[in-house]
Design a protein around this motif. Structure first.
Motif, PDB file in Angstrom:
ATOM      1  N   GLY A 151       0.085   4.139  -1.179  1.00  0.00           N
ATOM      2  CA  GLY A 151      -0.660   5.374  -1.083  1.00  0.00           C
ATOM      3  C   GLY A 151      -0.676   6.092  -2.402  1.00  0.00           C
ATOM      4  N   ILE A 152      -0.905   7.398  -2.352  1.00  0.00           N
ATOM      5  CA  ILE A 152      -0.960   8.187  -3.580  1.00  0.00           C
ATOM      6  C   ILE A 152       0.457   8.509  -3.997  1.00  0.00           C
ATOM      7  N   LYS A 153       0.752   8.202  -5.240  1.00  0.00           N
ATOM      8  CA  LYS A 153       2.097   8.473  -5.730  1.00  0.00           C
ATOM      9  C   LYS A 153       2.134   9.911  -6.248  1.00  0.00           C
ATOM     10  N   LYS A 154       3.159  10.617  -5.842  1.00  0.00           N
ATOM     11  CA  LYS A 154       3.295  12.008  -6.268  1.00  0.00           C
ATOM     12  C   LYS A 154       4.451  12.106  -7.257  1.00  0.00           C
ATOM     13  N   SER A 170       0.868  -1.177   0.000  1.00  0.00           N
ATOM     14  CA  SER A 170       0.000   0.000   0.000  1.00  0.00           C
ATOM     15  C   SER A 170       0.905   1.227   0.000  1.00  0.00           C
TER      16      SER A 170
END
Length: 64
Positions: free
Chosen positions: A57-60, A55
């Motif tokens: 999360g949001i990849k930046k 997990s």
């Protein structure tokens, strides 16, 4: 061109496949495939109870 050609044409029947005699190699291969399929089903059942493996999360992105 006669007037009785309308409607759906029946498909040509394909010849039935003959049940060929399998030799020992083919029998062993099919048995191995069945066992692998069963193993995959069991692994899927085990893995379905758990969440995602990673997990992140949001990849930046690095851009701003």
């Amino acid at each position: 061109m006669s007037g009785r050609d309308g409607g759906k044409k029946k498909p040509l029947k394909a010849p039935k496949k003959q049940n060929k005699d399998m030799d020992d190699d083919e029998m062993a291969f099919k048995q191995k495939q069945k066992e692998e399929q069963k193993a995959m089903e069991q692994l899927k059942a085990k893995a379905s109870g758990k969440g995602p493996l990673v997990s992140g999360g949001i990849k930046k992105s690095g851009k701003k």
